[in-house]
Motif scaffolding. Structure first.
Motif, PDB file in Angstrom:
ATOM      1  N   CYS A 184      47.000   5.382 -55.758  1.00 31.05           N
ATOM      2  CA  CYS A 184      46.443   4.052 -55.538  1.00 31.05           C
ATOM      3  C   CYS A 184      44.924   4.053 -55.549  1.00 31.05           C
ATOM      4  CB  CYS A 184      46.987   3.463 -54.244  1.00 31.05           C
ATOM      5  SG  CYS A 184      48.762   3.328 -54.285  1.00 31.05           S
ATOM      6  N   ASN A 185      44.351   4.978 -56.293  1.00 27.94           N
ATOM      7  CA  ASN A 185      42.906   5.059 -56.442  1.00 27.94           C
ATOM      8  C   ASN A 185      42.148   5.037 -55.117  1.00 27.94           C
ATOM      9  OD1 ASN A 185      43.041   5.052 -59.305  1.00 27.94           O
ATOM     10  ND2 ASN A 185      43.550   2.867 -59.146  1.00 27.94           N
ATOM     11  N   PRO A 186      42.436   5.961 -54.223  1.00 27.33           N
ATOM     12  CA  PRO A 186      41.720   5.979 -52.956  1.00 27.33           C
ATOM     13  C   PRO A 186      40.280   6.447 -53.173  1.00 27.33           C
ATOM     14  CG  PRO A 186      43.012   7.960 -53.150  1.00 27.33           C
ATOM     15  CD  PRO A 186      43.314   7.143 -54.370  1.00 27.33           C
ATOM     16  N   ARG A 187      39.440   6.221 -52.190  1.00 28.92           N
ATOM     17  CA  ARG A 187      38.057   6.655 -52.311  1.00 28.92           C
ATOM     18  C   ARG A 187      37.838   7.939 -51.524  1.00 28.92           C
ATOM     19  NH1 ARG A 187      34.237   1.782 -51.503  1.00 28.92           N
ATOM     20  NH2 ARG A 187      32.950   3.200 -52.713  1.00 28.92           N
ATOM     21  N   VAL A 188      38.813   8.235 -50.634  1.00 30.30           N
ATOM     22  CA  VAL A 188      38.674   9.416 -49.783  1.00 30.30           C
ATOM     23  C   VAL A 188      39.948  10.248 -49.893  1.00 30.30           C
ATOM     24  CG1 VAL A 188      38.558  10.185 -47.389  1.00 30.30           C
ATOM     25  CG2 VAL A 188      37.115   8.296 -48.161  1.00 30.30           C
ATOM     26  N   LEU A 189      39.774  11.558 -50.086  1.00 29.72           N
ATOM     27  CA  LEU A 189      40.925  12.459 -50.108  1.00 29.72           C
ATOM     28  C   LEU A 189      40.796  13.414 -48.927  1.00 29.72           C
ATOM     29  CD1 LEU A 189      43.458  13.395 -51.731  1.00 29.72           C
ATOM     30  CD2 LEU A 189      41.978  15.112 -52.774  1.00 29.72           C
ATOM     31  N   LEU A 190      41.846  13.471 -48.119  1.00 33.37           N
ATOM     32  CA  LEU A 190      41.857  14.393 -46.983  1.00 33.37           C
ATOM     33  C   LEU A 190      42.838  15.514 -47.302  1.00 33.37           C
ATOM     34  CD1 LEU A 190      42.093  11.635 -44.233  1.00 33.37           C
ATOM     35  CD2 LEU A 190      40.034  12.770 -45.051  1.00 33.37           C
ATOM     36  N   ALA A 191      42.369  16.737 -47.317  1.00 33.55           N
ATOM     37  CA  ALA A 191      43.223  17.859 -47.708  1.00 33.55           C
ATOM     38  C   ALA A 191      43.371  18.803 -46.524  1.00 33.55           C
ATOM     39  CB  ALA A 191      42.609  18.582 -48.901  1.00 33.55           C
ATOM     40  N   ASP A 192      44.619  18.973 -46.079  1.00 33.89           N
ATOM     41  CA  ASP A 192      44.873  19.797 -44.895  1.00 33.89           C
ATOM     42  C   ASP A 192      45.440  21.150 -45.328  1.00 33.89           C
ATOM     43  OD1 ASP A 192      45.318  20.791 -42.427  1.00 33.89           O
ATOM     44  OD2 ASP A 192      46.777  19.293 -41.788  1.00 33.89           O
ATOM     45  N   GLU A 193      44.597  22.138 -45.493  1.00 34.12           N
ATOM     46  CA  GLU A 193      45.010  23.482 -45.930  1.00 34.12           C
ATOM     47  C   GLU A 193      45.960  23.411 -47.117  1.00 34.12           C
ATOM     48  OE1 GLU A 193      44.687  26.614 -43.936  1.00 34.12           O
ATOM     49  OE2 GLU A 193      44.075  25.891 -41.975  1.00 34.12           O
ATOM     50  N   PRO A 194      45.600  22.701 -48.189  1.00 24.62           N
ATOM     51  CA  PRO A 194      46.584  22.466 -49.252  1.00 24.62           C
ATOM     52  C   PRO A 194      46.956  23.719 -50.032  1.00 24.62           C
ATOM     53  CG  PRO A 194      44.441  21.698 -49.945  1.00 24.62           C
ATOM     54  CD  PRO A 194      44.284  22.118 -48.524  1.00 24.62           C
ATOM     55  N   THR A 195      46.216  24.800 -49.891  1.00 25.66           N
ATOM     56  CA  THR A 195      46.526  25.985 -50.704  1.00 25.66           C
ATOM     57  C   THR A 195      46.954  27.182 -49.869  1.00 25.66           C
ATOM     58  OG1 THR A 195      44.234  26.729 -50.633  1.00 25.66           O
ATOM     59  CG2 THR A 195      44.840  25.306 -52.453  1.00 25.66           C
ATOM     60  N   THR A 196      47.058  26.999 -48.543  1.00 27.68           N
ATOM     61  CA  THR A 196      47.331  28.142 -47.673  1.00 27.68           C
ATOM     62  C   THR A 196      48.696  28.768 -47.942  1.00 27.68           C
ATOM     63  OG1 THR A 196      45.936  27.119 -46.037  1.00 27.68           O
ATOM     64  CG2 THR A 196      47.382  28.854 -45.259  1.00 27.68           C
ATOM     65  N   ALA A 197      49.680  27.921 -48.291  1.00 29.15           N
ATOM     66  CA  ALA A 197      51.031  28.458 -48.473  1.00 29.15           C
ATOM     67  C   ALA A 197      51.244  28.986 -49.887  1.00 29.15           C
ATOM     68  CB  ALA A 197      52.058  27.364 -48.159  1.00 29.15           C
ATOM     69  N   LEU A 198      50.214  28.960 -50.716  1.00 27.25           N
ATOM     70  CA  LEU A 198      50.403  29.315 -52.130  1.00 27.25           C
ATOM     71  C   LEU A 198      49.881  30.717 -52.435  1.00 27.25           C
ATOM     72  CD1 LEU A 198      49.126  25.956 -53.641  1.00 27.25           C
ATOM     73  CD2 LEU A 198      51.485  26.611 -53.228  1.00 27.25           C
ATOM     74  N   ASP A 199      50.380  31.299 -53.524  1.00 24.93           N
ATOM     75  CA  ASP A 199      49.845  32.566 -54.001  1.00 24.93           C
ATOM     76  C   ASP A 199      48.404  32.381 -54.467  1.00 24.93           C
ATOM     77  OD1 ASP A 199      51.825  34.656 -53.912  1.00 24.93           O
ATOM     78  OD2 ASP A 199      53.022  33.358 -55.187  1.00 24.93           O
ATOM     79  N   ALA A 200      47.640  33.470 -54.416  1.00 20.92           N
ATOM     80  CA  ALA A 200      46.225  33.392 -54.790  1.00 20.92           C
ATOM     81  C   ALA A 200      46.046  32.877 -56.209  1.00 20.92           C
ATOM     82  CB  ALA A 200      45.577  34.759 -54.645  1.00 20.92           C
ATOM     83  N   THR A 201      46.949  33.292 -57.124  1.00 20.16           N
ATOM     84  CA  THR A 201      46.796  32.867 -58.513  1.00 20.16           C
ATOM     85  C   THR A 201      47.021  31.367 -58.662  1.00 20.16           C
ATOM     86  OG1 THR A 201      49.111  33.421 -58.844  1.00 20.16           O
ATOM     87  CG2 THR A 201      47.520  35.074 -59.509  1.00 20.16           C
ATOM     88  N   VAL A 202      47.865  30.804 -57.789  1.00 19.07           N
ATOM     89  CA  VAL A 202      48.125  29.368 -57.833  1.00 19.07           C
ATOM     90  C   VAL A 202      47.054  28.626 -57.042  1.00 19.07           C
ATOM     91  CG1 VAL A 202      49.840  27.588 -57.405  1.00 19.07           C
ATOM     92  CG2 VAL A 202      50.576  29.887 -58.000  1.00 19.07           C
ATOM     93  N   GLN A 203      46.628  29.258 -55.938  1.00 20.99           N
ATOM     94  CA  GLN A 203      45.600  28.646 -55.095  1.00 20.99           C
ATOM     95  C   GLN A 203      44.370  28.290 -55.911  1.00 20.99           C
ATOM     96  OE1 GLN A 203      44.319  29.857 -51.043  1.00 20.99           O
ATOM     97  NE2 GLN A 203      42.732  30.992 -52.097  1.00 20.99           N
TER      98      GLN A 203
END
Lengths: 356, 320, 297
Positions: free
Chosen positions: B171-190
């Motif tokens: 919905c075209n927000p102006r603010v993105l809040l990211a809560d550890e979005p890559t912590t559960a991922l492998d380094a190559t995916v992170q």
């Protein structure tokens, strides 16, 4: 300092040492472990997950061997097979020259190999006090309750937890870092020679992780331990390990000394893993992802080299011919056609002419 | 225009569950400009996620929130229940650590995204579906048309996080809040996800708050870093300054504990002890009991953040 | 140096701080739950009433009288009225607690022991053994409890002993299934693997690491079965498959008063009220126990 745990163990002259320092502590030969996929096989084609698919390596006496790879590469399954929590379908384990389950009975083997798990909470029985959890192993092996509890208190001391404060408490009253110290103490209670650390610090906060890593280094020196250190964090592996093994989809793609792996990686996958680590320098941010896509599913591994669908050097030959492990240099072996002298890959080094 | 996109002023959050109230956030002030990426860096219990969730008022009932929060001109604390529902997703949206828990397992991804679009905008189902397809292409999900028809459990972790990002941007927000979005991922995916967030942020001019415990991740995505400890911001500044020249003893300790900076030393420098109990905080600086440079005055009063905003601030008596 | 540390350690060992054990924590949390406490109090009252029946009951519960049949509640001398044979309802309800509680409570602990043993072994061993045991259990589980109880009692013949046996058999599969699923969960936890890695044998692991963590949840489930058992037992007696007249038992009383429901509905409903109250007390207590045993709360 410690009286209940005798010190000559694991030092030169350890009575349990058989083959001398040159003989690997653990040799793994042709290890294979497949799991059936749930729901397959009944009115459907039978499918298997090739979690570990023909793995050979040695763990040398007194070293720390790091094992790295993405999820699904088989590093945890390898650990559980080494601990014999799951049995291999094929392959052999040789512990200090003796065949595990053959000349070396399983029960004697397990005294000498112990494991620390990732989840510090799930690996402690919530109904047992800390001292009972640590003393359980020794008591199973016939040590009197009194001596076992004394040893538990000694070990608590050694992992930096005051026995008077912690021995009588329950796991849920402690922090993650404290629980992981207790898991380490529990693993040491049987005076093992090899300790398998399966992502043992991965769930901890960075400042706690550093404390536990230091502790592991101290204990290794004091007890003369050998570690197999499984981690997804290459920086930690670089700090902790003498040699490193890189796994991909159930196979070893590269194994070598720390410096060889980190400074001159031979396998394109190793290079990609290294390049994927976040840079600590905002001026040198990563521009292009070293690998695209997610780690593939180990149910249907691709033919030929398993890495070829994600490899930027892939050629037609890679889709057909699985690479062997080049063991030209024992310090550093690579399972890639580009590293096979005289191989069919266009980047393979030329075979050295002999005799002329 | 030069008003900051996000302005948090003296935010405190207290959870009243259990026997003792726990003050998870304790007087946090932070501003994020349009098109800026700020990393909130801290360990578990530092209040970094709680601070960010306050911006969407995602806390359970019985939580006391004081202070002021402005996001894109909206006074978040004053919004009614209906207004906050419109605000979420349309003005500010969030990406979670575990997309598997944040997505509904019984609907296809396409249904969930089109629903979200139709909830906020007057669009027909076909138009909404077209937009969802475009978003899936944007976050580079291979064969997007087929993927829109799949359920969350059929996707791998990295693909699911991409889908989650697509949904957050629907919905075209102006603010993105990211809560550890890559912590559960492998380094190559992170690293792929980090690059994707950075790219989308630049393209849409998003303001981003990125919560992480990993200073390496912060170094890859952030323009500025705010370091949190025990519910307070202890240091804040440009990413290069924080990493090359940390001021606060806690930040220095965190960087000292980094294995990649250990070189060939055989031991890591560590911060002794453990963070304080949030239900039973020390009177002065919360870091004082673990600090190597502690002075007598540190135990007297909480040091304020000093320095010029934007050029680096630190809450430590050594710099007051 | 070494001597100092040893001394230090000796002192530390002497003064190990002991956390209160798990069960004292459960008792503490239970004591803060007013609903569970009231339910427990009522259960204790009921049991006391059953034990002290000869002292509490104003009349002989079997003494009939044709001239004072179906007196309403509040009749002087007969506080809760009389039944269709002119027996004092209050005395019969008090005496009825004896057989009703026996039939409601006894089958559950027996089924708890047998069902737990079956379920824990199946859950721990796993594989083919698990499949064989659990599919056999499922055959019994597939019947509705009421139907199974009636069928078994009908085959065995009426009487208290046979009713107890059939109720026990009804509950074993239910408890076994819960025990199996809880054990399978615990079985997968790392601490069980750690115990296996230390070389412990199966029965040691079950005793030390599995039992303590599975018995609690199974026990909570079993307490919730008591109310079911009370109702099933009453049902059996109602059908004439449990206690035989003229013994007082709530289910049986409900049956014999059935014909009086148009004449004196209040009196006819009294045994039902007792069954309802008792089973709800056991249910509430079981709920309280469940939340008290949750360490996280």
């Amino acid at each position: 300092m410690m009286d209940a745990v005798p010190n000559p163990l694991n030092q030169p002259g350890d009575p349990r040492d058989r083959g001398g320092p040159a003989q690997p502590l653990l040799s793994v030969r042709g290890l294979v472990r497949h799991f059936p996929v749930k729901g397959s096989g009944f009115l459907k084609p039978k499918k298997v997950v090739s979690a570990v698919d023909g793995v050979d390596f040695d763990i040398l006496k007194g070293e720390t061997l790091g094992v790295v790879g993405e999820s699904g590469c088989g590093k945890s399954t390898t650990a559980r097979v080494l601990m014999q929590l799951i049995r291999q379908d094929r392959g052999e384990l040789l512990f200090d020259g003796e065949s595990v389950g053959g000349t070396l009975p399983l029960r004697d083997y397990r005294r000498q190999v112990q494991m620390v798990f990732q989840d510090s909470y799930a690996s402690l029985n919530p109904r047992l006090t800390i001292e009972d959890s640590i003393a359980f192993g020794p008591r199973v092996h016939g040590i009197s309750p009194r001596v076992a509890i004394d040893r538990a208190h000694d070990l608590l001391h050694r992992v930096g937890l005051e026995p008077g404060r912690f021995a009588g408490r329950y796991p849920h009253e402690l922090s993650g870092g404290q629980r992981q110290r207790i898991n380490i103490a529990r693993a040491l209670a049987l005076e093992p020679r090899l300790v398998i650390l399966d992502e043992a610090v991965s769930a901890l906060d960075k400042s706690v992780e550093a404390q536990v890593l230091n502790l592991l280094l101290d204990l290794k020196r004091d007890f003369g331990l050998t570690y197999m250190f499984i981690s997804h964090d290459l920086n930690v592996v670089r700090f902790m390990c003498d040699r490193v093994m890189v796994m991909y989809l159930g196979k070893v793609c590269e194994i070598g000394t720390r410096d060889a792996i980190f400074d001159t990686p031979g396998h394109p996958y190793t290079s990609a893993l290294l390049a994927s680590m976040p840079k600590m320098d905002p001026a040198e941010r990563t521009k292009v992802p070293p690998l695209s896509g997610d780690p593939p599913n180990p149910i249907d591994p691709p033919p030929g080299c398993r890495f070829h669908p994600r490899c930027s050097f892939s050629e037609d030959i890679c889709t057909r011919m699985p690479p062997g492990v080049s063991s030209a240099k024992t310090q550093h072996s690579v399972a890639c056609l580009m590293a096979e002298p005289g191989g069919l890959h266009s980047r393979a080094p030329a075979l050295q002419e002999s005799g002329s | 225009m030069m008003n900051p996109m996000i302005e948090i002023d003296n935010l405190s959050v207290t959870f009243n569950r259990g026997r003792k109230p726990v003050q998870a956030v304790n007087g946090v002030s932070l501003s994020v400009k349009t098109g800026e990426v700020v990393a909130l860096l801290g360990e578990s219990g530092s209040g970094k996620s709680v601070t960010m969730r306050s911006l969407l008022r995602l806390h359970p009932k019985g939580t006391t929130i004081t202070g002021r929060m402005q996001v894109a001109g909206h006074d978040v604390t004053a919004l009614s229940a209906r207004q906050i529902a419109d605000f979420r997703g349309a003005v500010a949206s969030m990406v979670f650590q575990e997309p598997r828990l944040a997505l509904d397992p019984v609907y296809t991804l396409g249904d969930q995204i089109t629903e979200a679009i139709m909830r906020h905008e007057k669009l027909g189902r076909n138009e909404a579906f077209e937009r969802a397809l475009a978003l899936f292409e944007k976050v580079r999900i291979p064969s997007p048309e087929r993927r829109l028809k799949t359920y969350p459990h059929e996707m791998s972790g990295g693909m699911l996080q991409r889908a989650m990002i697509a949904m957050a941007l629907a919905c075209n927000p102006r603010v993105l809040l990211a809560d550890e979005p890559t912590t559960a991922l492998d380094a190559t995916v992170q690293i792929q996800i980090l690059l994707l967030i950075r790219e989308l942020q630049a393209e849409y001019g998003l303001s981003v708050i990125f919560v992480t415990h990993d200073i390496g991740v912060a170094a890859e995505v952030a323009d500025r870093i705010a370091v949190m400890y025990a519910g307070r911001i202890v240091e804040e500044g440009a990413v290069a300054d924080i990493i090359r020249n940390p001021q606060h003893p806690y930040t220095q300790g965190l960087l000292g504990a980094r294995v990649e900076l250990a070189g060939h030393r055989d031991r890591l420098v560590t911060i002794p002890g453990a963070p304080p109990d949030l239900a039973d905080m020390p009177k002065g600086c919360a870091f004082a009991p673990r600090c190597v440079r502690v002075m007598e005055a540190c135990g007297q009063a909480v040091p304020p953040l000093t320095g010029t905003k934007g050029a680096g601030q630190v809450a430590c008596l050594h710099y007051a | 140096m070494a001597a100092i540390i040893t001394q230090d350690k000796a002192m530390a060992v002497a003064t190990v701080a002991r956390s209160p054990g798990y069960w004292s924590g459960v008792a503490r949390r239970l004591s803060r739950d007013p609903v569970a406490l009231v339910a427990l109090g009522l259960i204790i009252l009921l049991v006391a009433m059953a034990i002290l029946a000869p002292y509490l009951a104003p009349y002989d519960p079997t003494k009939a009288s044709m001239i004072r049949r179906l007196k309403p509640i509040g009749t002087p001398g007969y506080l809760l009225g009389t039944d269709e044979l002119g027996r004092d309802m209050l005395s019969r309800l008090i005496y009825g607690a004896r057989l009703s509680l026996i039939m409601g409570v006894i089958p559950v602990p027996i089924a708890f022991v047998i069902g737990s043993a079956i379920g824990i072994v199946a859950g721990y061993v796993g594989g083919i053994t698990n499949t064989l045991i659990m599919r056999t259990v499922d055959v019994f589980y597939a019947f509705p409890s009421v139907l199974l109880a009636v069928a078994l009692s009908g085959t065995l013949g009426s009487g208290l002993g046979n009713a107890l046996v059939s109720l026990t058999v009804v509950f074993i599969p239910q408890i076994a299934r819960v025990a199996e699923s809880v054990t399978t969960q615990v079985r997968r936890l790392d601490y069980v693997d750690a115990a296996r890695a230390s070389g412990a044998k199966g029965h040691t692991i079950i005793l030390v690491h599995v039992l303590g963590n599975v018995l609690g949840p199974i026990f909570v489930f079993a307490t919730s079965l008591i109310s079911v058992s009370m109702i099933l037992a009453s049902g059996l007696s109602f059908l004439g498959l449990g206690v035989r007249p003229p013994d007082a038992e709530w289910g049986l009383m409900l049956n014999t008063l059935r014909t009086a429901i148009y004449v004196n509905p209040m009196v006819a409903a009294l045994p039902g009220v007792m069954i309802f109250l008792t089973s709800i007390c056991f249910n509430l207590f079981s709920d309280g126990l469940r939340s008290a045993m949750d360490v996280k709360s």
